[in-house]
Structures are given as structure tokens and as C-alpha cells.
Design a protein around this motif. Structure first.
Motif, PDB file in Angstrom:
ATOM      1  N   ARG A  43       0.832  -1.203   0.000  1.00 47.87           N
ATOM      2  CA  ARG A  43       0.000   0.000   0.000  1.00 47.87           C
ATOM      3  C   ARG A  43       0.868   1.254   0.000  1.00 47.87           C
ATOM      4  O   ARG A  43       0.596   2.216  -0.740  1.00 47.87           O
ATOM      5  CB  ARG A  43      -0.907  -0.017   1.227  1.00 47.87           C
ATOM      6  N   GLN A  44       1.914   1.273   0.812  1.00 42.24           N
ATOM      7  CA  GLN A  44       2.800   2.430   0.835  1.00 42.24           C
ATOM      8  C   GLN A  44       3.471   2.640  -0.511  1.00 42.24           C
ATOM      9  O   GLN A  44       3.642   3.768  -0.979  1.00 42.24           O
ATOM     10  CB  GLN A  44       3.847   2.260   1.937  1.00 42.24           C
ATOM     11  N   PHE A  45       3.841   1.516  -1.163  1.00 37.84           N
ATOM     12  CA  PHE A  45       4.486   1.612  -2.469  1.00 37.84           C
ATOM     13  C   PHE A  45       3.549   2.230  -3.499  1.00 37.84           C
ATOM     14  O   PHE A  45       3.914   3.153  -4.225  1.00 37.84           O
ATOM     15  CB  PHE A  45       4.944   0.221  -2.918  1.00 37.84           C
ATOM     16  N   PHE A  46       2.305   1.728  -3.548  1.00 32.71           N
ATOM     17  CA  PHE A  46       1.359   2.247  -4.535  1.00 32.71           C
ATOM     18  C   PHE A  46       0.917   3.668  -4.195  1.00 32.71           C
ATOM     19  O   PHE A  46       0.664   4.465  -5.095  1.00 32.71           O
ATOM     20  CB  PHE A  46       0.148   1.318  -4.642  1.00 32.71           C
ATOM     21  N   ALA A  48       2.863   5.872  -2.761  1.00 33.14           N
ATOM     22  CA  ALA A  48       3.991   6.696  -3.201  1.00 33.14           C
ATOM     23  C   ALA A  48       3.984   6.865  -4.711  1.00 33.14           C
ATOM     24  O   ALA A  48       4.252   7.947  -5.241  1.00 33.14           O
ATOM     25  CB  ALA A  48       5.315   6.069  -2.746  1.00 33.14           C
ATOM     26  N   LEU A  49       3.640   5.794  -5.433  1.00 30.74           N
ATOM     27  CA  LEU A  49       3.556   5.902  -6.886  1.00 30.74           C
ATOM     28  C   LEU A  49       2.420   6.829  -7.304  1.00 30.74           C
ATOM     29  O   LEU A  49       2.536   7.613  -8.232  1.00 30.74           O
ATOM     30  CB  LEU A  49       3.357   4.513  -7.508  1.00 30.74           C
ATOM     31  N   THR A  50       1.292   6.709  -6.601  1.00 30.40           N
ATOM     32  CA  THR A  50       0.120   7.501  -6.973  1.00 30.40           C
ATOM     33  C   THR A  50       0.394   8.985  -6.812  1.00 30.40           C
ATOM     34  O   THR A  50      -0.040   9.801  -7.632  1.00 30.40           O
ATOM     35  CB  THR A  50      -1.090   7.077  -6.126  1.00 30.40           C
ATOM     36  N   PHE A  51       1.104   9.356  -5.747  1.00 40.09           N
ATOM     37  CA  PHE A  51       1.360  10.762  -5.484  1.00 40.09           C
ATOM     38  C   PHE A  51       2.590  11.277  -6.227  1.00 40.09           C
ATOM     39  O   PHE A  51       2.988  12.406  -6.040  1.00 40.09           O
ATOM     40  CB  PHE A  51       1.542  10.998  -3.986  1.00 40.09           C
ATOM     41  N   SER A  52       3.175  10.434  -7.071  1.00 38.23           N
ATOM     42  CA  SER A  52       4.305  10.876  -7.867  1.00 38.23           C
ATOM     43  C   SER A  52       3.796  11.578  -9.118  1.00 38.23           C
ATOM     44  O   SER A  52       2.952  11.059  -9.845  1.00 38.23           O
ATOM     45  CB  SER A  52       5.181   9.681  -8.265  1.00 38.23           C
ATOM     46  N   SER A  53       4.302  12.768  -9.366  1.00 36.73           N
ATOM     47  CA  SER A  53       3.875  13.519 -10.548  1.00 36.73           C
ATOM     48  C   SER A  53       4.243  12.791 -11.827  1.00 36.73           C
ATOM     49  O   SER A  53       3.458  12.751 -12.777  1.00 36.73           O
ATOM     50  CB  SER A  53       4.520  14.910 -10.533  1.00 36.73           C
ATOM     51  N   LEU A  54       5.422  12.189 -11.854  1.00 39.65           N
ATOM     52  CA  LEU A  54       5.840  11.452 -13.044  1.00 39.65           C
ATOM     53  C   LEU A  54       4.936  10.264 -13.295  1.00 39.65           C
ATOM     54  O   LEU A  54       4.574   9.975 -14.441  1.00 39.65           O
ATOM     55  CB  LEU A  54       7.296  11.002 -12.882  1.00 39.65           C
ATOM     56  N   THR A  55       4.531   9.558 -12.233  1.00 41.29           N
ATOM     57  CA  THR A  55       3.631   8.412 -12.397  1.00 41.29           C
ATOM     58  C   THR A  55       2.294   8.868 -12.938  1.00 41.29           C
ATOM     59  O   THR A  55       1.725   8.237 -13.844  1.00 41.29           O
ATOM     60  CB  THR A  55       3.443   7.705 -11.047  1.00 41.29           C
ATOM     61  N   ARG A  56       1.752   9.956 -12.384  1.00 38.10           N
ATOM     62  CA  ARG A  56       0.465  10.449 -12.877  1.00 38.10           C
ATOM     63  C   ARG A  56       0.552  10.839 -14.344  1.00 38.10           C
ATOM     64  O   ARG A  56      -0.378  10.606 -15.121  1.00 38.10           O
ATOM     65  CB  ARG A  56       0.010  11.643 -12.034  1.00 38.10           C
ATOM     66  N   LEU A 308       4.108  -0.121 -13.337  1.00 35.20           N
ATOM     67  CA  LEU A 308       5.383  -0.834 -13.333  1.00 35.20           C
ATOM     68  C   LEU A 308       6.461  -0.011 -14.035  1.00 35.20           C
ATOM     69  O   LEU A 308       7.607   0.063 -13.563  1.00 35.20           O
ATOM     70  CB  LEU A 308       5.226  -2.194 -14.018  1.00 35.20           C
ATOM     71  N   LEU A 309       6.083   0.608 -15.161  1.00 34.77           N
ATOM     72  CA  LEU A 309       7.040   1.469 -15.845  1.00 34.77           C
ATOM     73  C   LEU A 309       7.444   2.655 -14.977  1.00 34.77           C
ATOM     74  O   LEU A 309       8.623   3.010 -14.890  1.00 34.77           O
ATOM     75  CB  LEU A 309       6.435   1.954 -17.168  1.00 34.77           C
ATOM     76  N   ALA A 310       6.447   3.258 -14.324  1.00 33.74           N
ATOM     77  CA  ALA A 310       6.751   4.395 -13.458  1.00 33.74           C
ATOM     78  C   ALA A 310       7.629   3.979 -12.284  1.00 33.74           C
ATOM     79  O   ALA A 310       8.475   4.750 -11.825  1.00 33.74           O
ATOM     80  CB  ALA A 310       5.454   5.023 -12.954  1.00 33.74           C
ATOM     81  N   SER A 311       7.401   2.749 -11.778  1.00 39.15           N
ATOM     82  CA  SER A 311       8.228   2.287 -10.657  1.00 39.15           C
ATOM     83  C   SER A 311       9.681   2.133 -11.057  1.00 39.15           C
ATOM     84  O   SER A 311      10.576   2.294 -10.232  1.00 39.15           O
ATOM     85  CB  SER A 311       7.684   0.963 -10.121  1.00 39.15           C
ATOM     86  N   ARG A 318      13.381   9.213  -7.586  1.00 35.66           N
ATOM     87  CA  ARG A 318      13.095   9.719  -6.252  1.00 35.66           C
ATOM     88  C   ARG A 318      14.217   9.348  -5.273  1.00 35.66           C
ATOM     89  O   ARG A 318      14.618  10.165  -4.424  1.00 35.66           O
ATOM     90  CB  ARG A 318      11.758   9.165  -5.769  1.00 35.66           C
ATOM     91  N   ARG A 319      14.747   8.127  -5.387  1.00 41.84           N
ATOM     92  CA  ARG A 319      15.851   7.731  -4.500  1.00 41.84           C
ATOM     93  C   ARG A 319      17.092   8.576  -4.774  1.00 41.84           C
ATOM     94  O   ARG A 319      17.798   8.975  -3.834  1.00 41.84           O
ATOM     95  CB  ARG A 319      16.162   6.250  -4.708  1.00 41.84           C
ATOM     96  N   LEU A 320      17.352   8.855  -6.061  1.00 43.02           N
ATOM     97  CA  LEU A 320      18.499   9.701  -6.382  1.00 43.02           C
ATOM     98  C   LEU A 320      18.303  11.117  -5.840  1.00 43.02           C
ATOM     99  O   LEU A 320      19.242  11.728  -5.314  1.00 43.02           O
ATOM    100  CB  LEU A 320      18.701   9.737  -7.896  1.00 43.02           C
ATOM    101  N   ALA A 321      17.074  11.632  -5.961  1.00 41.70           N
ATOM    102  CA  ALA A 321      16.802  12.976  -5.443  1.00 41.70           C
ATOM    103  C   ALA A 321      16.938  13.022  -3.921  1.00 41.70           C
ATOM    104  O   ALA A 321      17.494  13.981  -3.369  1.00 41.70           O
ATOM    105  CB  ALA A 321      15.400  13.416  -5.865  1.00 41.70           C
TER     106      ALA A 321
END
Length: 601
Positions: A43-46, A48-56, A308-311, A318-321
Motif C-alpha cells: 500500500r505504501q508503495f502504490f 507513493a507511486l500515486t502521489f508521484s507527478s511522473l507516475t500520474r 510498473l514502468l513508473a516504478s 526519487r531515490r536519487l533525489a
């Protein structure tokens, strides 16, 4: 004494230990806790993906393309046009069959034939008296009572509306008025009262009308006396087959055809067949529903694949940032940038670039810290000596003591001035090399000029300098860099070699081309370099000059030279020139050698 008849309070009523029960409960709780932990992490992973601008953006763009494709397919213009044409052809064939059956069902109204005596007298031999063809149609009207059962049997399975008009365009029979075994309803029913459609239904009607309307005319119900108001009926009464496509007020497509009902080439009336309001729309809607089902499955698959692509993109970025942010905040502590260099894509290149940049940043910080510590140490020694001399000067009892103290003060001041000048030069070096653009440097011209200057200005020594070029044309000795800084390197090496050479000696410079590099060798005839000093000679503030007094050299010349050479992507090292072994087997040292290699243009 202990009463051994008392029950053990540590056991439950069934003889089991509560601790044992608690242990089982704990194990059960731990068994359930592991799946819950996995679900929580997922749930935390998804989230985090959902609130990512790049993922959206990835999900939105992929879904937008899919929605555009589905919307264009849902319009189904070609499919609907083909379906309408096929339906019209089918209705025409069906109408011709029904019209033939209706014509065969027509009966003569009377059982008598009127004979004209005058016509009978004019007959020639072999001629017969019969009814003229142009009048035969008047004797065979359409009988609704006989046609109704036939029409009912032919129309009921097809769910098609049939209307029969006489030669004047008056409605004779409507399939909506047929009940039971073919009885005809002789009177008109009042129009059924319909409730006003709701908002959802009005929206569906508006959408359907927008999708289906195009340039189609609007269908209206005409009265029973106005059959000629339908264009196809009017044409069929003239003996032609005709078809029309219209749209009703609910946005439903109506296909109608009309064929003449004729017998013996005489038109008795018109048969009009039309589809029900939702006949064609049901087929199109069924296709749209099938497409929507495929769209739902494709959308789910696309969303999953997009996540999956966004991940694989947003997660590493995000980890690099985050790591870069930690580097900014914890500049004193080395922070490792995540290593994604195994990925052969832009993320891997970005990770490698950030790691290299971070390593260079930390190395620069460490170098600055070491430089600051060395500067502090080197400045503290002359300052301490200067302070002691100044404090001791008032206590001097004679001129000789005061003279020695003033000499120490003067020596320390000159040493401080030399140290500060060299430190300032070293501190500006990096910024200057990074700020100025490189340009081709003619090494032949640079060495020739510096050799001439060194031979003309012999500062307190009689050591000449000579230069020789080997193995290349005159225009082949060129390197990219800064001519002033490269000249500083050569000057430092030549000055260092002159300081260790004996009076009357020579400093030899040899420049040669080695494939893609330019090699510059500076030899002297001095005592050489000690084995322990070969590793430390390029260290900052290191000096090993037994023949000179203490404090005569800052120890930054060779360090600055190495820094300049490495900034030009070159290498520099020092070694001793070795001669042949003597009679005692000893290998003499003929002098020191400094080698500089720079990439050629």
C-alpha cells in the motif's frame, strides 16, 4: 509445611498453562502479522507511486491515447453506414416478397364482366374480348381482410413495421394495428401518454443524437391520409423502389423502404417497411459495449504496466533525489548515491553521473580541509618564530643580539609573504582552470620561449637550460589547455632543477610525440631524489633541501604543478637517472628526472 493438596494456580481449569496458550496466540498473531506487513508495504508503495507527478503523467498520457482510440472506434461511422446499407437491402428484398404476396391476395370485387356490344361488333377474326390492361388495376383492389393474415405472418418474426397505402396514398393497413390471428383494428387509438424523460435519459438521447445525426433528416409520424408525405411512398406509387434513412426525436436511426404493390404491371398501392426505433441502435450499442469491455481490460492492463514502468523510473529518480538532498544537508558525512549503473538507460547514466559528481565533491571538500589544515600548520610556524623574536627583542642586551633577532624577524616575514603568495596562487588555481576555456597550446613555442627566458635571467646561479624536440614535425607539438598555467609547470620544474644543479651544469628539456600524447622530460645533474622522497615530493608544503637553509622554500611548487597537469588530463612523476654500475657494483645516481605527459590535439 506446604499444602500440596492446593491446585496449581499456574494451570487453567483444563490443566493447560496460560503461558502456553499465550504463546500459541503470539505465534498465531505473528503468522497473521507477516501478510499484513506485506500488504502495508504494498500500500505504501502504490501510494507513493500515486502521489508521484511522473507516475500520474505516465498513466494519464497512456490512458489518454487509449481513450482517444476507443472514442474513435465507438463512433463506428463506417460500421453503422454499412449496417444501414445492409439493412436497407434486406428490407427491399423482404418488401418485394411481401408485395408479391399482397398482390396475389387481392380479389375481384364483383363476379361479373361488363361487355360493350359496339366493341364486340368490331372484333376481327381470331381476336378475343378481354379487359384492357390499363383498366385491370381498377378491378383488383387490395383487400385488407385477406392481406392482414399474410402480412402478420410475414412481419411478426422480423420485428419490422409494415404499412400499406392505396393508390391515393391513404393508409389501408398498419402492422401496429394487427392483433390475434390477423384482426384489423378499425379505429385510431389516442397517442399513449409518456412521462417526461429524466436527466440521465435526456443525456443519453443527446449523446445518441450527436453520434447518429450527421446529415440525416428527422423522422415524423404522418397521418393516415398523408402517405404521399413520405418520399419513398410517393416514388413507389410511381412504380419505383425507394429507401430512406432518418432519425427520430430520440436519436434512433429509422430505415424505411417502399415498393409498389402491382399486378399485371398495374400499381395497386405501396408497401412501406421500416425498422423499429432501436433496431439498428441495439446492434451498434452491442458493438460499443463489446468495445467498452475490451477497453476496460486494456485500461486495467495499461494502468498496471504504467505503474510498473513508473516504478522503474519514478522510484529510482526519487531515490536519487533523496540522496542528493541528504548530500546537501549532511555535507560533512559521506553519503552514498544509489548505484543504478547496471541499467543501460538514462537512469543508469544519471546515477553514474551523480555518483561521480558526489565523489568529486567529497574529494574537493576533503582536499580543501586538508589544505586548510596544512596552511594553518605552515603559517603557525613562522608566526610562532616571529612572535618569539618580537617578544625577545626588548630583552636583548647588545646590538649583536638585536641584530640576530631582527634577521629572524625579516626571514619570517619573507617566509610568510612567500607562503601567502603561493597559498593564494594554489587556492585560485582550481577556480581559474574551471572558469577559463581551453585552447590549443603550441608546446614547441612555449618551451623555446621559457628556455630563452631562463638562460637570460639566471637568478643567482650559473645553470643553463637547453631544449630538444624529437620524433615529430614542427606543428605536431600542440596540446589543449591554458598556456600560462602550462608555462608555470615548466617554469617550476626548470627552477627546481636549477636549484639542485651544480654551478656550470645544464638542465636538459626533451619534448617528443608519443602517439596521442606529448611527453616533456626535464633532467638535471643534481644529487637526485631520495627514495623516501619519491613518494612525497608532490605533497603540499613538503620540501627536502639539505643544501638550503630552513624556510627558503614553501614546498608548493611541485604540488601546484601536479595539480595543473592533472587538470589538463595529464600525468607527472619523478624518478632518478641511473648510470652504469662502477667497479664496486654500485649504481650511481646521475640526477633527477621529471616527466610530464599531456594529451595531444
Amino acid at each position: 509445611m506446604l499444602d500440596r493438596t492446593q491446585p496449581d494456580e499456574s494451570l487453567d481449569a483444563d490443566g493447560t498453562s496460560p503461558n502456553a496458550a499465550g504463546g500459541d496466540a503470539d505465534r498465531t498473531r505473528r503468522g497473521w502479522q507477516r501478510p499484513l506487513d506485506w500488504l502495508r508495504r504494498a500500500r505504501q508503495f502504490f501510494v507513493a507511486l500515486t502521489f508521484s507527478s511522473l507516475t500520474r503523467r505516465i498513466v494519464s498520457l497512456n490512458l489518454a491515447g487509449l481513450c482517444a482510440l476507443v472514442a474513435s472506434i465507438l463512433y463506428l461511422s463506417q460500421f453503422r453506414a454499412g449496417l444501414i446499407d445492409a439493412r436497407a437491402q434486406s428490407l427491399l428484398v423482404q418488401a418485394e416478397i411481401i408485395a408479391s404476396a399482397i398482390a396475389a391476395s387481392a380479389t375481384v370485387e364483383t363476379n361479373t364482366i361488363t361487355i360493350d356490344p359496339d366493341r364486340l361488333l368490331d372484333l376481327k377474326p381470331g381476336e378475343t374480348y378481354g379487359v384492357p390492361d390499363e383498366l385491370s388495376g381498377l378491378d383488383f383492389p387490395i383487400n385488407p381482410e385477406r392481406v392482414a393474415p399474410v402480412l402478420r405472418r410475414l412481419i411478426s418474426p422480423t420485428k419490422t413495421r409494415a404499412r400499406i397505402y392505396d393508390r391515393d396514398g391513404v393508409l389501408i393497413l398498419d402492422s401496429r394495428s394487427l392483433y390475434g390471428r390477423g384482426d384489423v383494428l378499425r379505429f385510431e387509438l389516442p397517442p399513449p401518454t409518456t412521462e417526461k424523460p429524466g436527466f440521465a435519459e435526456r443525456t443519453m438521447i443527446a449523446v445518441r443524437t450527436w453520434l447518429n445525426r450527421g446529415d440525416l433528416p428527422l423522422y415524423r409520424e404522418l397521418g393516415p391520409e398523408n402517405g404521399n408525405g413520405y418520399q419513398e411512398v410517393q416514388q413507389s406509387l410511381d412504380g419505383l423502389k425507394s429507401s430512406m434513412v432518418r432519425i427520430n426525436e430520440r436519436g434512433e436511426v429509422i430505415v424505411s423502404v417502399a415498393v409498389p404493390v402491382q399486378r399485371f404491371r398495374a400499381v395497386h398501392g405501396s408497401l412501406m417497411l421500416s425498422t423499429q426505433g432501436d433496431d439498428i441502435d441495439q446492434m451498434v450499442t452491442a458493438e460499443r459495449l463489446a468495445i467498452l469491455k475490451v477497453f476496460a481490460v486494456a485500461a486495467v492492463v495499461m494502468i498496471v504496466l504504467s505503474l510498473l514502468l513508473a516504478s522503474t523510473i519514478a522510484g529510482p529518480v526519487r531515490r536519487l533525489a533523496d540522496s542528493a538532498e541528504r548530500v546537501r544537508r549532511r555535507i560533512r558525512t559521506r553519503v552514498e548515491i544509489p548505484d543504478f549503473t547496471r541499467r543501460r538507460d538514462e537512469i543508469g547514466h544519471l546515477s553514474g553521473a551523480l555518483r561521480d559528481m558526489t565523489d568529486a565533491l567529497y574529494n574537493r571538500i576533503e582536499a580543501i580541509e586538508m589544505f586548510a589544515a596544512d596552511v594553518s600548520h605552515e603559517l603557525k610556524n613562522p608566526l610562532t618564530s616571529l612572535r618569539s623574536a618580537v617578544e625577545t627583542l626588548p630583552l636583548a642586551k647588545n646590538d649583536n643580539s638585536r641584530g640576530r633577532l631582527l634577521a629572524v624577524i625579516e626571514h619570517d616575514v619573507r617566509r610568510l609573504d612567500r607562503l601567502i603568495s603561493d597559498i593564494s596562487d594554489a587556492s585560485r588555481l582550481d577556480a581559474e582552470l574551471q572558469r577559463n576555456d581551453t585552447a590549443p597550446v603550441d608546446v614547441r613555442r612555449l618551451l623555446t620561449t621559457l628556455t630563452s627566458v631562463a638562460n637570460e635571467t639566471k637568478l643567482g646561479h650559473d645553470v643553463g637550460v637547453e631544449v630538444r624536440f624529437e620524433g615529430a614535425a614542427s606543428d605536431a607539438f600542440s596540446v589543449p589547455g591554458h598556456d600560462s598555467r602550462l608555462g608555470q609547470v615548466i617554469t617550476n620544474l626548470v627552477t627546481n632543477a636549477q636549484s639542485f644543479s651544480t654551478p656550470g651544469g645544464k638542465v636538459r628539456i626533451v619534448c617528443r610525440r608519443l602517439k596521442g600524447k606529448i611527453e616533456i622530460v626535464v633532467d638535471d645533474d643534481g644529487p637526485g631524489i631520495g627514495l623516501d622522497a619519491l613518494e612525497r615530493i608532490f605533497e603540499r608544503f613538503y620540501t627536502d633541501r639539505p643544501h638550503q637553509g630552513f624556510g627558503q622554500n614553501s614546498g608548493l611548487g611541485l604540488s601546484i604543478s601536479k595539480q595543473i597537469v592533472e587538470a589538463h588530463s595529464g600525468t607527472i612523476w619523478a624518478e632518478n637517472r641511473i648510470g652504469p654500475a662502477n667497479a664496486d657494483g654500485e649504481i650511481p645516481v646521475l640526477g633527477a628526472r621529471f616527466v610530464v605527459r599531456l594529451p595531444a590535439t
